[in-house]
Design a protein around this motif. Sequence first.
Motif, short mmCIF file in Angstrom:
data_model
loop_
_atom_site.label_atom_id
_atom_site.label_comp_id
_atom_site.label_asym_id
_atom_site.label_seq_id
_atom_site.Cartn_x
_atom_site.Cartn_y
_atom_site.Cartn_z
N PHE A 165 -31.07 -66.07 -28.45
CA PHE A 165 -32.35 -65.47 -28.07
C PHE A 165 -32.25 -65.02 -26.62
N ARG A 166 -32.89 -63.91 -26.32
CA ARG A 166 -32.93 -63.43 -24.94
C ARG A 166 -34.28 -62.78 -24.68
N LYS A 167 -34.70 -62.81 -23.43
CA LYS A 167 -35.96 -62.17 -23.04
C LYS A 167 -35.64 -60.81 -22.46
N SER B 224 -33.67 -61.54 -30.72
CA SER B 224 -32.53 -62.32 -31.18
C SER B 224 -31.41 -61.38 -31.59
N ASP B 225 -30.23 -61.96 -31.79
CA ASP B 225 -29.09 -61.14 -32.20
C ASP B 225 -28.94 -61.09 -33.73
N GLY C 11 -25.20 -58.17 -40.43
CA GLY C 11 -24.13 -59.01 -39.91
C GLY C 11 -24.38 -60.50 -39.85
N SER C 12 -25.62 -60.93 -39.94
CA SER C 12 -25.94 -62.34 -39.72
C SER C 12 -25.36 -63.27 -40.77
#
Length: 128
Positions: free
Chosen positions: A37-39, A52-53, A58-59
């Motif tokens: 997770f990133r802001k 999120s990635d 791909g997940s």
Amino acid sequence: FTSAVYPSSISIRVAKGAELSTAPSKITVGSNVPVIFRKVEDKKTGEVKEESDLSMEGSMGKAENEQRFEVFSDEFVDGEVVLKLKGSKFGASAGGGVKSLLVRVERNLGGEGGVTKIGEMDVLGVRA
């Protein structure tokens, strides 16, 4: 999950008032998919959003183990189906337990392109 578990089944209920054709039919379940997770700040508005990635394509490839299900309309009883997870993939024999599950619905009973409507989903199992 808040701690590692050994899930044994997932029950899925169709949304109330929804047609059975909106129920999921092709489902893939994966365990322990790492998520970052990133802001991110919008430079114009200054609004900060969390991203999120995870991606639809791909997940699932990052999952430690996965199991696929093909569910048919006669398997739904009163709008509910129970998916039994393999112990060799999600149980004690699979390692230190499951910390997260990724559930991907690829198709519903109505075929490709329709909207899938899930009312409730429960995961049953025991703490690792």
